[in-house]
Write a protein that holds these residues in place. Structure first.
Motif, short mmCIF file in Angstrom:
data_model
loop_
_atom_site.label_atom_id
_atom_site.label_comp_id
_atom_site.label_asym_id
_atom_site.label_seq_id
_atom_site.Cartn_x
_atom_site.Cartn_y
_atom_site.Cartn_z
N THR A 154 -34.57 61.77 23.51
CA THR A 154 -34.29 60.90 24.71
C THR A 154 -35.19 59.90 24.68
O THR A 154 -36.38 59.77 24.52
CB THR A 154 -34.38 61.76 26.14
OG1 THR A 154 -33.51 62.84 25.90
CG2 THR A 154 -33.98 61.03 27.07
N THR A 155 -34.57 58.60 25.22
CA THR A 155 -35.43 57.31 25.20
C THR A 155 -36.53 57.50 26.17
O THR A 155 -36.08 58.01 27.33
CB THR A 155 -34.70 56.18 25.10
OG1 THR A 155 -33.91 56.17 26.55
CG2 THR A 155 -33.71 55.81 24.16
N ASP A 156 -37.94 56.71 25.98
CA ASP A 156 -38.77 56.75 27.02
C ASP A 156 -38.68 55.65 27.88
O ASP A 156 -37.74 55.09 27.94
CB ASP A 156 -40.15 56.84 26.39
CG ASP A 156 -40.51 55.68 25.63
OD1 ASP A 156 -39.61 54.80 25.85
OD2 ASP A 156 -41.39 55.63 24.57
N ALA A 157 -39.69 55.48 28.95
CA ALA A 157 -39.50 54.45 29.77
C ALA A 157 -39.40 53.05 29.35
O ALA A 157 -38.81 52.02 30.09
CB ALA A 157 -40.92 54.39 30.67
N SER A 158 -39.80 52.77 27.98
CA SER A 158 -39.66 51.34 27.15
C SER A 158 -38.34 51.38 26.50
O SER A 158 -38.21 50.59 25.71
CB SER A 158 -40.70 51.00 26.47
OG SER A 158 -40.95 52.15 25.40
N GLY A 159 -37.66 52.35 26.46
CA GLY A 159 -36.30 52.61 25.92
C GLY A 159 -36.50 53.15 24.48
O GLY A 159 -35.29 52.77 23.58
N ALA A 160 -37.57 53.40 24.03
CA ALA A 160 -37.93 53.66 22.53
C ALA A 160 -37.50 55.32 22.18
O ALA A 160 -37.63 56.01 23.31
CB ALA A 160 -39.48 53.55 22.34
N PHE A 161 -37.15 55.52 20.93
CA PHE A 161 -36.93 56.73 20.55
C PHE A 161 -37.20 57.05 19.30
O PHE A 161 -37.29 55.83 18.35
CB PHE A 161 -35.47 57.05 20.73
CG PHE A 161 -34.54 56.30 19.52
CD1 PHE A 161 -34.22 56.59 18.39
CD2 PHE A 161 -34.00 55.09 20.11
CE1 PHE A 161 -33.60 56.04 17.44
CE2 PHE A 161 -33.04 54.26 19.03
CZ PHE A 161 -32.91 54.82 17.73
N THR A 162 -37.48 58.20 18.95
CA THR A 162 -37.75 58.69 17.40
C THR A 162 -37.07 59.91 17.09
O THR A 162 -37.16 60.72 17.99
CB THR A 162 -39.27 58.74 17.04
OG1 THR A 162 -40.09 57.67 17.37
CG2 THR A 162 -39.42 59.08 15.49
N ILE A 163 -36.23 59.89 16.11
CA ILE A 163 -35.51 61.08 15.81
C ILE A 163 -35.51 61.35 14.42
O ILE A 163 -35.61 60.38 13.57
CB ILE A 163 -34.05 60.92 16.32
CG1 ILE A 163 -33.40 62.26 16.02
CG2 ILE A 163 -33.48 59.99 15.46
CD1 ILE A 163 -31.80 62.40 16.92
N GLN A 164 -36.04 62.86 14.00
CA GLN A 164 -36.28 62.79 12.49
C GLN A 164 -36.17 64.21 12.25
O GLN A 164 -36.09 65.16 13.12
CB GLN A 164 -37.67 62.56 12.29
CG GLN A 164 -38.81 63.15 13.04
CD GLN A 164 -40.12 62.69 12.73
OE1 GLN A 164 -40.41 62.17 11.74
NE2 GLN A 164 -41.15 62.68 13.64
N SER A 165 -36.15 64.77 10.89
CA SER A 165 -35.77 65.91 10.38
C SER A 165 -36.82 66.13 9.13
O SER A 165 -37.19 65.00 8.52
CB SER A 165 -34.44 66.47 10.41
OG SER A 165 -34.39 67.57 9.57
#
Length: 446
Positions: free
Chosen positions: A60-71
């Motif tokens: 889910t994006t944080d307060a600044s709209g940022a996201f990281t998704i990885q595997s």
């Protein structure tokens, strides 16, 4: 246990196709970026970010709209060469270009592990026993994990009478990289196809689909309240006829199917309630910017009606308009009758500008023989400007807006009297003098 996943796409053969995320050490999948609103470019918090066809890769994006998704897994692009197999009874016979301990696993097309076993490859060959219960139709991939690499094959499970079924190679093809999906209530679901296994600086823009709520609206000032005057008029008195309709000074189409009481106009809030406002002359409609504005009139009987400015009452040829150029209105015959006035020129009356109680969307019409000129109708407030890019249109004295290019396929920004904007793209098939329903409308006024 390492995580495994399959992303489906389309096969050139018309069969099921996929990419499989498999444990590959340094070649892990990773994506970082931000999600913004397409309305104002602001950061969007709480956007659900996932990878297509995976129930596990979610953030889910944080307060600044940022996201990281990885595997910790990477992307399999194409089947592993050098691995063959065949089934004999309940035994799976494998042949690979490596020797030594290996783990054999079978997965569904969605990445769920169905079965696993271990074997010691001797001169690249090994035999493992398959379970007697067999597998279902959702078999997808066979994997052999060895210290020198991981080998993959697309497989199908084919039921047979003698031993409940057998594994056979499948004609699946693989796609290149994962697709990221962004979802948030009130916004249109948005996808982003990665162009590398690890990608940073991704920007995803989401379109706001939340219906706009009422906004504060600025209305035109009412000239000389309490000192208005009215006369009635109807099209048959001398309005210009163009084909099957009357062409009014603001560009609206008027009709009079059966005498003065039947007058009506397309694309206004109440078809039979409309007004002509004073203008300098037939060649100088200096008050054209009030076309499409709505006026509330209080009648002799105390009744109030709302009608639309659709026409001009020229001062040079109309005595009442010349005598009261800021307060006079020519009122449609049906509206005049509704207000309870007798024939004449009542004075000392009251009227004011109000928001138009229209329903439906904005209507655009292209002027015949002038592909760079359009009329904009069914508006809540009168229109203040029309832009193509940064180029403002010219509001012509016959009501049309002359834009900086042909109207077909043009992307225009419409600005109303209260400086609110609507942006839309006209179809390339736009035809002259035909109503185009834009499907959009300004927010209601508070």
């Amino acid at each position: 246990m390492p995580f495994h996943r399959i992303l489906r796409t389309h096969s050139a053969l018309g069969l099921s196709a996929a990419i499989l995320l498999v444990a590959t050490g340094a070649n892990a999948m990773k994506a970082t970026g931000t999600v913004k609103s397409g309305k104002d470019g602001s950061a969007l918090q709480g956007v659900a970010i996932s990878v297509k066809d995976s129930a596990k890769l979610v953030t889910t994006t944080d307060a600044s709209g940022a996201f990281t998704i990885q595997s910790v897994v990477g992307v399999l692009r194409g089947e592993s060469r050098g691995m063959t197999f065949r089934q004999s009874g309940r035994t799976l016979e494998l042949e690979l270009p490596v020797s030594g301990p290996a783990t054999i696993r079978l997965f569904t097309a969605s990445g769920k592990e169905l079965w696993s076993s271990s074997a010691d490859l001797s001169q690249g060959k090994a035999k493992v026993a398959l379970p007697s219960t067999g597998f279902g139709s959702d078999v997808g991939f066979l994997q052999v994990a060895h210290q020198e690499g991981t080998y993959q094959r697309s497989v199908n499970w084919v039921p047979t009478a003698e031993n409940s079924g057998r594994l056979e190679p499948a004609s699946r093809q693989s796609a290149a990289y994962p697709t990221i999906i962004a979802k948030k209530t009130g916004f249109q679901d948005t996808t982003f196809v990665m162009t590398a296994e690890t990608q940073t600086g991704i920007t995803i823009t989401m379109r706001d689909t939340t219906p706009a709520g009422p906004t504060a609206c600025i209305l035109p000032p009412s000239p000389n309240p309490g000192s208005g005057s009215f006369t009635n008029y109807w099209f048959g008195q001398g309005s210009y006829k163009e084909g099957d309709h009357y062409a009014l000074a603001c560009g609206f189409h008027g009709y009079e199917p059966s005498g003065q009481g039947s007058d009506k106009i397309d694309n206004i809030s109440t078809p039979q309630y409309f007004f002509a406002i004073p203008g300098n002359s037939t060649s100088d409609f200096n008050t054209v910017d009030m076309c499409g504005a709505c006026i509330e009139v209080t009648g002799a009987n105390g009744k109030k009606i709302v009608g639309t400015v659709t026409d001009e009452c020229p001062n040079d040829i109309n005595a009442p308009c010349k005598a009261n150029p800021k307060g006079h209105l020519d009122v449609s015959y049906p509206a005049f009758s509704q207000l309870g006035f007798s024939v004449g020129n009542p004075t000392g009356t009251t009227w004011k500008y109000v928001k138009c109680p229209v329903t439906g969307s904005l209507i655009v019409r292209m002027k015949p023989n002038n592909a760079d000129q359009i009329y904009i109708e069914n508006t809540i407030l009168p229109i203040k400007d029309v832009k193509v890019g940064s180029n403002s249109a010219t509001h012509l004295t016959y009501g049309a807006w002359q834009i900086s290019r042909r109207a077909e396929g043009a992307t225009i920004t419409i600005v109303d009297y209260s400086d609110r904007t609507v942006r839309l793209t006209l179809p390339t098939t736009l035809k002259a003098d035909e109503n185009y329903n834009t499907g959009v409308q300004f927010p209601a006024c508070q």
